[in-house]
Motif scaffolding. Structure first.
Motif, PDB file in Angstrom:
ATOM      1  N   UNK A 265       1.872   6.988  -9.209  1.00 22.53           N
ATOM      2  CA  UNK A 265       0.807   7.755  -8.571  1.00 22.53           C
ATOM      3  C   UNK A 265      -0.495   6.966  -8.612  1.00 22.53           C
ATOM      4  N   UNK A 266      -1.125   6.821  -7.442  1.00 24.77           N
ATOM      5  CA  UNK A 266      -2.311   5.975  -7.318  1.00 24.77           C
ATOM      6  C   UNK A 266      -3.317   6.603  -6.371  1.00 24.77           C
ATOM      7  N   UNK A 267      -4.603   6.432  -6.684  1.00 21.41           N
ATOM      8  CA  UNK A 267      -5.693   6.838  -5.787  1.00 21.41           C
ATOM      9  C   UNK A 267      -6.513   5.590  -5.497  1.00 21.41           C
ATOM     10  N   UNK A 268      -6.682   5.284  -4.206  1.00 21.31           N
ATOM     11  CA  UNK A 268      -7.361   4.059  -3.808  1.00 21.31           C
ATOM     12  C   UNK A 268      -8.450   4.339  -2.785  1.00 21.31           C
ATOM     13  N   UNK A 269      -9.598   3.699  -2.981  1.00 21.10           N
ATOM     14  CA  UNK A 269     -10.648   3.670  -1.967  1.00 21.10           C
ATOM     15  C   UNK A 269     -10.456   2.377  -1.184  1.00 21.10           C
ATOM     16  N   UNK A 270     -10.348   2.499   0.120  1.00 17.90           N
ATOM     17  CA  UNK A 270     -10.085   1.336   0.965  1.00 17.90           C
ATOM     18  C   UNK A 270     -11.196   1.134   1.994  1.00 17.90           C
ATOM     19  N   UNK A 271     -12.419   1.494   1.617  1.00 19.53           N
ATOM     20  CA  UNK A 271     -13.551   1.348   2.531  1.00 19.53           C
ATOM     21  C   UNK A 271     -13.952  -0.107   2.733  1.00 19.53           C
ATOM     22  N   UNK A 272     -13.441  -1.018   1.919  1.00 14.48           N
ATOM     23  CA  UNK A 272     -13.791  -2.424   2.038  1.00 14.48           C
ATOM     24  C   UNK A 272     -12.758  -3.262   2.761  1.00 14.48           C
ATOM     25  N   UNK A 273     -11.829  -2.644   3.482  1.00 17.47           N
ATOM     26  CA  UNK A 273     -10.844  -3.397   4.268  1.00 17.47           C
ATOM     27  C   UNK A 273     -11.409  -3.602   5.666  1.00 17.47           C
ATOM     28  N   UNK A 274     -12.100  -4.691   5.872  1.00 18.24           N
ATOM     29  CA  UNK A 274     -12.800  -4.878   7.140  1.00 18.24           C
ATOM     30  C   UNK A 274     -12.423  -6.188   7.815  1.00 18.24           C
TER      31      UNK A 274
ATOM     32  N   UNK B 240       0.581   7.979  -3.134  1.00 15.37           N
ATOM     33  CA  UNK B 240      -0.686   7.298  -2.886  1.00 15.37           C
ATOM     34  C   UNK B 240      -1.657   8.237  -2.198  1.00 15.37           C
ATOM     35  N   UNK B 241      -2.870   8.323  -2.751  1.00 13.83           N
ATOM     36  CA  UNK B 241      -3.960   9.040  -2.093  1.00 13.83           C
ATOM     37  C   UNK B 241      -4.996   8.006  -1.678  1.00 13.83           C
ATOM     38  N   UNK B 242      -5.315   7.974  -0.389  1.00 10.22           N
ATOM     39  CA  UNK B 242      -6.273   7.013   0.157  1.00 10.22           C
ATOM     40  C   UNK B 242      -7.548   7.756   0.518  1.00 10.22           C
ATOM     41  N   UNK B 243      -8.670   7.217   0.050  1.00  7.22           N
ATOM     42  CA  UNK B 243      -9.968   7.772   0.439  1.00  7.22           C
ATOM     43  C   UNK B 243     -10.798   6.672   1.074  1.00  7.22           C
ATOM     44  N   UNK B 244     -11.739   7.067   1.891  1.00  4.63           N
ATOM     45  CA  UNK B 244     -12.713   6.152   2.492  1.00  4.63           C
ATOM     46  C   UNK B 244     -12.048   4.964   3.185  1.00  4.63           C
ATOM     47  N   UNK B 245     -11.074   5.224   4.027  1.00  6.82           N
ATOM     48  CA  UNK B 245     -10.396   4.161   4.763  1.00  6.82           C
ATOM     49  C   UNK B 245     -11.356   3.582   5.806  1.00  6.82           C
ATOM     50  N   UNK B 246     -11.514   2.270   5.815  1.00  7.73           N
ATOM     51  CA  UNK B 246     -12.428   1.603   6.745  1.00  7.73           C
ATOM     52  C   UNK B 246     -11.961   1.806   8.182  1.00  7.73           C
ATOM     53  N   UNK B 247     -12.902   1.921   9.099  1.00  2.67           N
ATOM     54  CA  UNK B 247     -12.594   2.164  10.515  1.00  2.67           C
ATOM     55  C   UNK B 247     -11.817   1.022  11.158  1.00  2.67           C
ATOM     56  N   UNK B 248     -11.878  -0.186  10.605  1.00  6.16           N
ATOM     57  CA  UNK B 248     -11.130  -1.315  11.166  1.00  6.16           C
ATOM     58  C   UNK B 248      -9.625  -1.191  10.936  1.00  6.16           C
ATOM     59  N   UNK B 249      -9.216  -0.320  10.013  1.00  3.88           N
ATOM     60  CA  UNK B 249      -7.786  -0.077   9.784  1.00  3.88           C
ATOM     61  C   UNK B 249      -7.363   1.000  10.772  1.00  3.88           C
TER      62      UNK B 249
ATOM     63  N   UNK C 162       8.491   3.497   2.697  1.00  4.39           N
ATOM     64  CA  UNK C 162       8.455   4.162   1.403  1.00  4.39           C
ATOM     65  C   UNK C 162       9.854   4.659   1.035  1.00  4.39           C
ATOM     66  N   UNK C 163      10.126   4.606  -0.268  1.00  2.00           N
ATOM     67  CA  UNK C 163      11.419   5.067  -0.784  1.00  2.00           C
ATOM     68  C   UNK C 163      11.332   6.526  -1.188  1.00  2.00           C
ATOM     69  N   UNK C 164      12.436   7.103  -1.615  1.00  2.00           N
ATOM     70  CA  UNK C 164      12.480   8.473  -2.062  1.00  2.00           C
ATOM     71  C   UNK C 164      11.442   8.679  -3.168  1.00  2.00           C
ATOM     72  N   UNK C 165      10.621   9.701  -3.028  1.00  2.00           N
ATOM     73  CA  UNK C 165       9.576   9.986  -4.002  1.00  2.00           C
ATOM     74  C   UNK C 165       8.228   9.438  -3.580  1.00  2.00           C
ATOM     75  N   UNK C 166       8.205   8.508  -2.659  1.00  4.75           N
ATOM     76  CA  UNK C 166       6.948   7.930  -2.184  1.00  4.75           C
ATOM     77  C   UNK C 166       6.264   8.819  -1.173  1.00  4.75           C
ATOM     78  N   UNK C 167       4.910   8.816  -1.212  1.00  6.80           N
ATOM     79  CA  UNK C 167       4.158   9.605  -0.243  1.00  6.80           C
ATOM     80  C   UNK C 167       2.757   9.017  -0.096  1.00  6.80           C
ATOM     81  N   UNK C 168       2.101   9.385   0.997  1.00  6.25           N
ATOM     82  CA  UNK C 168       0.726   8.972   1.219  1.00  6.25           C
ATOM     83  C   UNK C 168      -0.066  10.167   1.720  1.00  6.25           C
ATOM     84  N   UNK C 169      -1.264  10.330   1.167  1.00  5.66           N
ATOM     85  CA  UNK C 169      -2.186  11.377   1.594  1.00  5.66           C
ATOM     86  C   UNK C 169      -3.517  10.715   1.881  1.00  5.66           C
ATOM     87  N   UNK C 170      -4.085  11.096   3.010  1.00  4.67           N
ATOM     88  CA  UNK C 170      -5.401  10.551   3.346  1.00  4.67           C
ATOM     89  C   UNK C 170      -6.365  11.685   3.561  1.00  4.67           C
TER      90      UNK C 170
END
Length: 181
Positions: A129-138, A156-165, A173-181
């Motif tokens: 389980x991970x929470x990531x800010x990805x506002x710096x992916x430009x 995975x919980x993603x916050x602040x995803x940069x607009x360039x993504x 993703x395998x069984x048990x994997x998920x992403x929330x934005x």
């Protein structure tokens, strides 16, 4: 200035602790470089050859680690013991138009941050389980975009995803994997 040269096996490891400052890393024929960053550390990897993986661990302190001139095909592992830690990734070959990087999220406490410029495809391999800010992916070119691929078995919980993504692909993703934005 210390230069470390590995042996002929394919499993040489160097462990290093950094407590701030800027360091020029000189490693050859070492496959894994484990970094324990106790503060803000800037590591110049332009003199590194043969490396396949860099592991960054914040040692349970809020740390910002910058990896400058990271070579092609080097996988990055990230472990944080407290929220607010970050890794800044600057590729050696950032002018290419097909840059790809894989970051393995081994164990993330709180929300961590990844900043990287001019990586067309970033793959996050979510192990837990991970929470990531990805506002710096430009991207530096005005019309350029990047994509995020998510693989692994963790949530995975993603916050602040940069607009360039503009694309998120979680089909790997395998069984048990998920992403929330």
């Amino acid at each position: 200035n210390l230069t470390v040269t590995g042996g002929t096996t394919a499993n040489d490891v160097v462990n290093a602790i950094y407590d701030g400052g800027t360091d020029i890393i000189k490693i050859s024929a070492v496959e894994t470089f484990n970094i324990q960053a106790d503060a803000t550390a800037s590591l110049d990897l332009s003199n590194v050859t043969g490396l396949t993986r860099v592991n960054v661990d914040d040692d349970n302190t809020t740390a910002a680690t910058t990896l400058t001139d990271l070579g092609d095909s080097i996988k990055v592992g990230l472990t944080t013991g407290t929220g607010g830690s970050s890794v800044v990734i600057d590729l050696l070959n950032k002018t290419a138009t097909d840059n790809a990087l894989t970051v393995e999220l081994t164990s993330i406490s709180g929300t961590a941050d990844i900043d990287a410029t001019d990586i067309e495809t970033l793959t996050l391999d979510v192990k837990a389980t991970s929470a990531m800010s990805l506002d710096g992916l430009s991207m530096t070119t005005a019309s350029a975009t990047s994509s995020l691929a998510v693989i692994g078995t963790g949530a995975l919980t993603v916050s602040a995803l940069h607009a360039d993504v503009t694309t998120i692909d979680a089909s790997g993703m395998s069984t048990g994997g998920s992403i929330t934005q």
